[in-house]
Scaffold this motif. Sequence first.
Motif, PDB file in Angstrom:
ATOM      1  N   ILE A  83     -11.215  -4.248  18.057  1.00 54.44           N
ATOM      2  CA  ILE A  83     -11.291  -3.987  16.471  1.00 54.44           C
ATOM      3  C   ILE A  83     -11.110  -2.699  16.110  1.00 54.44           C
ATOM      4  O   ILE A  83     -11.128  -2.290  14.995  1.00 54.44           O
ATOM      5  CB  ILE A  83     -12.856  -4.371  16.041  1.00 54.44           C
ATOM      6  N   GLY A  84     -10.556  -1.719  16.916  1.00 59.99           N
ATOM      7  CA  GLY A  84     -10.113  -0.354  16.808  1.00 59.99           C
ATOM      8  C   GLY A  84     -11.288   0.516  16.245  1.00 59.99           C
ATOM      9  O   GLY A  84     -11.109   1.531  15.511  1.00 59.99           O
ATOM     10  N   ALA A  85     -12.431   0.254  16.670  1.00 57.30           N
ATOM     11  CA  ALA A  85     -13.509   1.051  16.423  1.00 57.30           C
ATOM     12  C   ALA A  85     -13.721   2.082  17.708  1.00 57.30           C
ATOM     13  O   ALA A  85     -13.191   2.080  18.631  1.00 57.30           O
ATOM     14  CB  ALA A  85     -14.944   0.115  16.289  1.00 57.30           C
ATOM     15  N   GLU A  86     -14.997   2.884  17.546  1.00 56.53           N
ATOM     16  CA  GLU A  86     -15.235   3.821  18.455  1.00 56.53           C
ATOM     17  C   GLU A  86     -16.412   3.687  19.127  1.00 56.53           C
ATOM     18  O   GLU A  86     -17.283   3.337  18.252  1.00 56.53           O
ATOM     19  CB  GLU A  86     -15.042   5.374  18.164  1.00 56.53           C
ATOM     20  N   ILE A  87     -16.708   3.990  20.301  1.00 55.79           N
ATOM     21  CA  ILE A  87     -18.175   4.018  20.773  1.00 55.79           C
ATOM     22  C   ILE A  87     -18.948   5.160  20.986  1.00 55.79           C
ATOM     23  O   ILE A  87     -18.260   6.373  20.990  1.00 55.79           O
ATOM     24  CB  ILE A  87     -17.987   3.451  22.353  1.00 55.79           C
ATOM     25  N   VAL A  88     -20.133   5.315  20.530  1.00 56.23           N
ATOM     26  CA  VAL A  88     -20.804   6.436  20.543  1.00 56.23           C
ATOM     27  C   VAL A  88     -22.170   5.976  21.635  1.00 56.23           C
ATOM     28  O   VAL A  88     -22.853   5.297  21.423  1.00 56.23           O
ATOM     29  CB  VAL A  88     -21.476   6.587  18.948  1.00 56.23           C
ATOM     30  N   GLU A  89     -22.117   7.022  22.586  1.00 59.34           N
ATOM     31  CA  GLU A  89     -22.944   6.836  23.650  1.00 59.34           C
ATOM     32  C   GLU A  89     -24.335   7.749  23.703  1.00 59.34           C
ATOM     33  O   GLU A  89     -25.337   7.335  24.130  1.00 59.34           O
ATOM     34  CB  GLU A  89     -22.340   6.581  24.988  1.00 59.34           C
ATOM     35  N   SER A  90     -23.940   9.241  23.419  1.00 52.80           N
ATOM     36  CA  SER A  90     -24.888  10.001  23.925  1.00 52.80           C
ATOM     37  C   SER A  90     -25.999  10.186  22.495  1.00 52.80           C
ATOM     38  O   SER A  90     -25.426  10.040  21.481  1.00 52.80           O
ATOM     39  CB  SER A  90     -24.163  11.349  23.849  1.00 52.80           C
ATOM     40  N   ILE A  91     -27.179  10.651  22.806  1.00 53.45           N
ATOM     41  CA  ILE A  91     -28.249  10.522  21.757  1.00 53.45           C
ATOM     42  C   ILE A  91     -27.580  11.891  20.864  1.00 53.45           C
ATOM     43  O   ILE A  91     -28.178  11.903  19.548  1.00 53.45           O
ATOM     44  CB  ILE A  91     -29.654  10.782  22.357  1.00 53.45           C
TER      45      ILE A  91
END
Length: 244
Positions: free
Chosen positions: A61-69
Amino acid sequence: ESARRCLKDSKGNVEMAISMLISEAAATESPTRNVERREIARVMFTGFVPTRQHLQMIQTIGAEIVESIEKAHTATHIIVTDGTTKLRRTPKLMICLCKSPNILKLEWLEQSAKEQTILDTTPYLLIDDKEAEKRYSFSMKATIQNGIKSREKGGVLQGWSVYICSGVAGNHAPSAKELRLIIEAAGGKVVERIFHPDKTIVVTSAPSTPSQRKEPGVQNVSKSGGKVVSTSWLFDVMITPCLK
């Protein structure tokens, strides 16, 4: 912006605002129920572990993943359940609640990937997890409303310094780093010493210990109009978000 306008038009009534948002989404959707993408969605998972397929959907969907707090405050879409897990009051969730109203079911991502676009979030808001709401004594609908209002003022802890007593971090509470990130996301400022007791919130363990109550400056806070509270109070403020 749609959420803020609808809340204003409905005079703060969350039920009406959510209904208006759903109606607005239905009116603007194409025959395939796609909605125009207005921003790059930054997606964070908390409370459960996403699969490789879920991560691939984010790319679809062309989004970005955010993983770190450390980056949790940048998330725009927060997925908190896969349909079987219940909402958990994690440090990431408390940070995200300060920044975004989009607390979502995994279904939002699955349907967005199916239609290869970023769908409107309103139909997928997690506003029906009664078990979690009872456990944490809150209402997600009220949280969405309060969050919009508090963000307009800079955060629920805007204008407050927060002093964390010794022995709080990691003792049935998040780490010192996580506590700092939570407080800063809410607009507060973590301080190492108490300089302005009337504008300071002192956080103790739940319950507080005699040594924490005797730390330098703590007694002056209560006398000067500040607050001496436990971690339980702080976490309640984060999930409501309302300064009690």
